[in-house]
Design an enzyme around this catalytic site. Structure first.
Site, PDB file in Angstrom:
ATOM      1  N   HIS A  95     -77.832   3.673  49.391  1.00  0.00           N
ATOM      2  CA  HIS A  95     -77.786   2.389  48.676  1.00  0.00           C
ATOM      3  C   HIS A  95     -79.072   1.615  48.917  1.00  0.00           C
ATOM      4  O   HIS A  95     -79.468   1.369  50.056  1.00  0.00           O
ATOM      5  CB  HIS A  95     -76.567   1.595  49.138  1.00  0.00           C
TER       6      HIS A  95
ATOM      7  N   GLU B 224     -79.856  -1.452  51.348  1.00  0.00           N
ATOM      8  CA  GLU B 224     -79.530  -1.316  52.772  1.00  0.00           C
ATOM      9  C   GLU B 224     -80.778  -0.913  53.549  1.00  0.00           C
ATOM     10  O   GLU B 224     -80.896   0.170  54.109  1.00  0.00           O
ATOM     11  CB  GLU B 224     -78.366  -0.335  52.926  1.00  0.00           C
TER      12      GLU B 224
ATOM     13  N   HIS C 273     -75.468   3.612  56.487  1.00  0.00           N
ATOM     14  CA  HIS C 273     -75.269   2.568  55.485  1.00  0.00           C
ATOM     15  C   HIS C 273     -75.261   1.240  56.228  1.00  0.00           C
ATOM     16  O   HIS C 273     -75.254   1.195  57.449  1.00  0.00           O
ATOM     17  CB  HIS C 273     -73.922   2.753  54.779  1.00  0.00           C
TER      18      HIS C 273
ATOM     19  N   GLU D 123     -71.848   2.300  59.312  1.00  0.00           N
ATOM     20  CA  GLU D 123     -72.186   1.043  58.631  1.00  0.00           C
ATOM     21  C   GLU D 123     -72.757   0.120  59.696  1.00  0.00           C
ATOM     22  O   GLU D 123     -72.023  -0.485  60.477  1.00  0.00           O
ATOM     23  CB  GLU D 123     -70.924   0.418  58.010  1.00  0.00           C
TER      24      GLU D 123
END
Ligand SMILES: [Zn+2]
Length: 386
Positions: free
Chosen positions: A147, A150, A269, A346
């Protein structure tokens, strides 16, 4: 000529307007995880969660702020500007060329594919080329920036390259890893999207196919479009693409994994301070006998990662345990099709968001990720699922 000038001026103006787009993080409470899915079903862009106070952060434009009023807003703040120190695709490429030049025995750079706009998707292989360990060496694959927004994930990937090259001579542990294994690092899987983050839209998430873009992490050919864990609408932030595995970024990762057959894949992420393991569609779970080792490894990995607050560690679970259903995600394909133990990390907490202040958070974030990837390297020789 005049028309051209007008057109050029209009395009420049449009660019400025897009750059000037103000975004806000809006924090809203949730009681059950199912409510997070409902927010997404409303078409809201879910940025991350905070498990400390059971809140979800949404990214909304100034114009859409009003639409969040009925959600019981806990707080909102404007998204910070993107610090120049984060890397664009050209700077990243230059950096990788430098590592290859400075550590020719330890670093090999390889393009694993080309994006829609013709950018190379770079990987580096970290291994001592002259070690006596017989090929093929056991491999681990780290990827970052599925993404585009990020940006801290790429910094963590760069830190892995930096740490393993610069400490090879002095740290026996690093020497052993580099002599024995191949550590593949893909620091910026989505360079087109990242370019768009710099040029047009700091909160851009997808690649740039057709201008609307595909969510690369909903495009993998495993449970693609299966459980309402993505969108079929081109302008959604989780658009799954025209067909499964259609995107060059997806193909590049799949080809790399099929070729090197790593024991582990670690996919960075941001943000939420969680570790995610398969599967993304409720109620599918990792079957026995793999489940025992897989879940244990995920929990141990999470326990190594200290939260930004400095106390407590990350939490491990499936996407639907912690967030919402995800279909066509990378880790499901990695494990479901290739039997690779794959994890999403994450990183960063909701106070930091996607693009934390570089001076304040870059070094502490990459350092806090080290015990995680180092733990997996320590597990390379332990029993696994392949
Ligand atoms: Zn992401």
């Amino acid at each position: 000529m005049k028309q051209w000038l007008f057109l050029a001026a209009s395009i420049a103006l449009m660019g400025n307007q897009a750059l000037a787009q103000k975004y806000f993080y809006v924090e809203v409470p949730f009681k059950a995880v199912s409510e997070v899915g409902e927010l997404r079903a409303r078409g809201l862009d879910i940025a991350g969660i905070n498990l400390e106070n059971n809140s979800v952060s949404l990214v909304v434009t100034e114009n859409d702020l009003r639409a969040t009023r009925d959600l019981g807003v806990l707080s909102f703040r404007e998204v910070d500007r993107l610090d120049e120190e984060y890397k664009n695709p050209i700077e990243l490429e230059a950096l990788l060329i430098d590592y290859e030049k400075n550590f020719p025995d330890l670093v090999r750079r390889e393009s694993i594919g080309k994006s829609h706009q013709g950018r190379d998707i770079w990987a580096v292989v970290l291994t001592q080329k002259h070690s006596k360990v017989q090929a093929p060496k056991k491999a681990m694959v780290v990827d970052a920036m599925h993404h585009a927004r990020e940006v801290m994930t790429t910094e963590v990937a760069i830190d892995i390259i930096d740490y393993l090259t610069k400490n090879y001579e002095t740290e026996p542990k690093v020497r052993n890893w580099m002599d024995t294994y191949e550590i593949w690092v893909v620091p910026m899987l989505n360079p087109d999207g990242n370019n768009k983050v710099w040029e047009e839209d700091t909160m851009w998430r997808k690649n740039t196919l057709g201008g609307y873009g595909v969510d690369v992490n909903r495009n993998y050919p495993y449970s693609w479009g299966k459980c309402n864990g993505s969108s079929g609408f081109q302008f959604s932030d989780t658009y799954r693409g025209p067909s499964e595995g259609s995107e060059p970024e997806t193909k590049a990762m799949m080809e790399l994994i099929s070729r090197v057959q790593p024991k582990f894949n670690l996919s960075f992420h941001s943000y939420s301070e969680i570790v995610i393991y398969p599967f993304g569609c409720e109620p599918q779970t990792v079957p026995e006998p793999d489940a025992q080792i897989y879940l244990k490894t995920a929990k141990e990995l999470a326990s190594k990662l200290v939260r930004d607050s400095g106390s407590g560690s990350y939490k491990a679970g499936t996407a639907y345990d912690l967030l919402y259903n995800v279909d066509g995600g990378s880790i499901d394909w990695m494990y479901g099709k290739e039997k690779v133990m794959s994890f999403v990390v994450e990183l960063n907490g909701s106070s930091q968001g996607f693009q934390p202040n570089y001076q304040k958070w870059r070094d502490s974030t990459v350092k806090r990720q080290r015990p995680g990837w180092m733990y997996l390297l320590d597990q390379m020789a332990a029993p696994g699922i392949k």
